[in-house]
Motif scaffolding. Structure first.
Motif, mmCIF file in Angstrom:
data_model
loop_
_atom_site.group_PDB
_atom_site.id
_atom_site.type_symbol
_atom_site.label_atom_id
_atom_site.label_comp_id
_atom_site.label_asym_id
_atom_site.label_seq_id
_atom_site.Cartn_x
_atom_site.Cartn_y
_atom_site.Cartn_z
ATOM 1 N N LYS A 123 2.652 2.300 7.909
ATOM 2 C CA LYS A 123 1.695 3.408 8.061
ATOM 3 C C LYS A 123 1.793 4.362 6.875
ATOM 4 N N GLN A 126 0.018 2.847 3.972
ATOM 5 C CA GLN A 126 -1.434 2.962 4.119
ATOM 6 C C GLN A 126 -1.907 4.374 3.775
ATOM 7 N N GLU A 127 -1.170 5.389 4.223
ATOM 8 C CA GLU A 127 -1.512 6.781 3.894
ATOM 9 C C GLU A 127 -1.425 7.010 2.385
#
Length: 200
Positions: A123, A126-127
């Motif tokens: 995550k 992805q950020e």
């Protein structure tokens, strides 16, 4: 009997003369200040030339570079030191320096690199990728720092085990040091395989 004595004297004389010539040649040829040990055609000159050629070709670390970090495998853990086997820093480095003694004092900080949860790390990646995409062509919003796969957890010397891979940091050049005091030690862990990123 007279002939046997003559033969013994002749053989003895030949042996004495041969030994004398051998000793004389040996003292001339292997004189520590003689031409075989000084000048361009010596073993040391050849060794130095080979090291220079490797350095010039890019296979070796140039001699002027300071080494403040080195990694390797823990061979033995003692009360306040670790015996570390490293890969040679250059191909023709002194083999005695393949084993280093890393001293641990009150100022040494020891960490274990602990892997983040793979899903949480994914995550964060992805950020990070979103921020990179948003910054392309737009105004600079400062440095975008990529996520780290590992966290550093402080541990004691007892947390270092034989066979661990460690990275040691020092405050002085340790390239030629057989023993040195570590400023930091990071015990490496193998990363788990992260799940594949979802297809978008």
């Amino acid at each position: 009997m007279n002939e046997q004595i003559k033969k013994i004297i002749i053989i003895g004389g030949v042996i004495v003369i041969t030994l004398a010539i051998g000793i004389w040649i040996g003292s001339v040829a292997f004189d520590p200040t003689g031409p075989l040990l000084t000048g361009e055609n010596t073993y040391q000159a050849g060794w130095d030339a080979a090291k220079k050629r490797l350095a010039d070709s890019g296979y070796a670390v140039p001699a002027a570079i300071e080494v403040l970090h080195m990694g390797g495998e823990v061979i033995e853990v003692r009360s306040n030191e670790v015996v570390l086997k490293i890969r040679p820093l250059e191909p023709l480095a002194d083999p005695e320096l393949d084993m280093r003694i890393v001293k641990i004092d009150a100022n040494t900080i020891i960490y274990r690199a602990v892997q983040k949860d793979p899903i949480a790390y994914q995550k964060e990646v992805q950020e990070y990728n979103k921020k990179i995409q948003q910054s392309i062509g737009g105004p600079a919003a400062g440095a975008i720092i990529p996520p780290q796969m590992f966290l550093q957890e402080k541990i004691l010397v007892s947390g270092i085990q034989k066979g661990d891979q460690i990275l040691v940091g020092a405050t002085q050049n340790v390239k030629e040091a057989k023993e040195f005091v570590a400023a930091t030690i990071t015990v490496q862990t193998l990363p788990a395989i992260a799940p594949p990123a979802p297809v978008q």
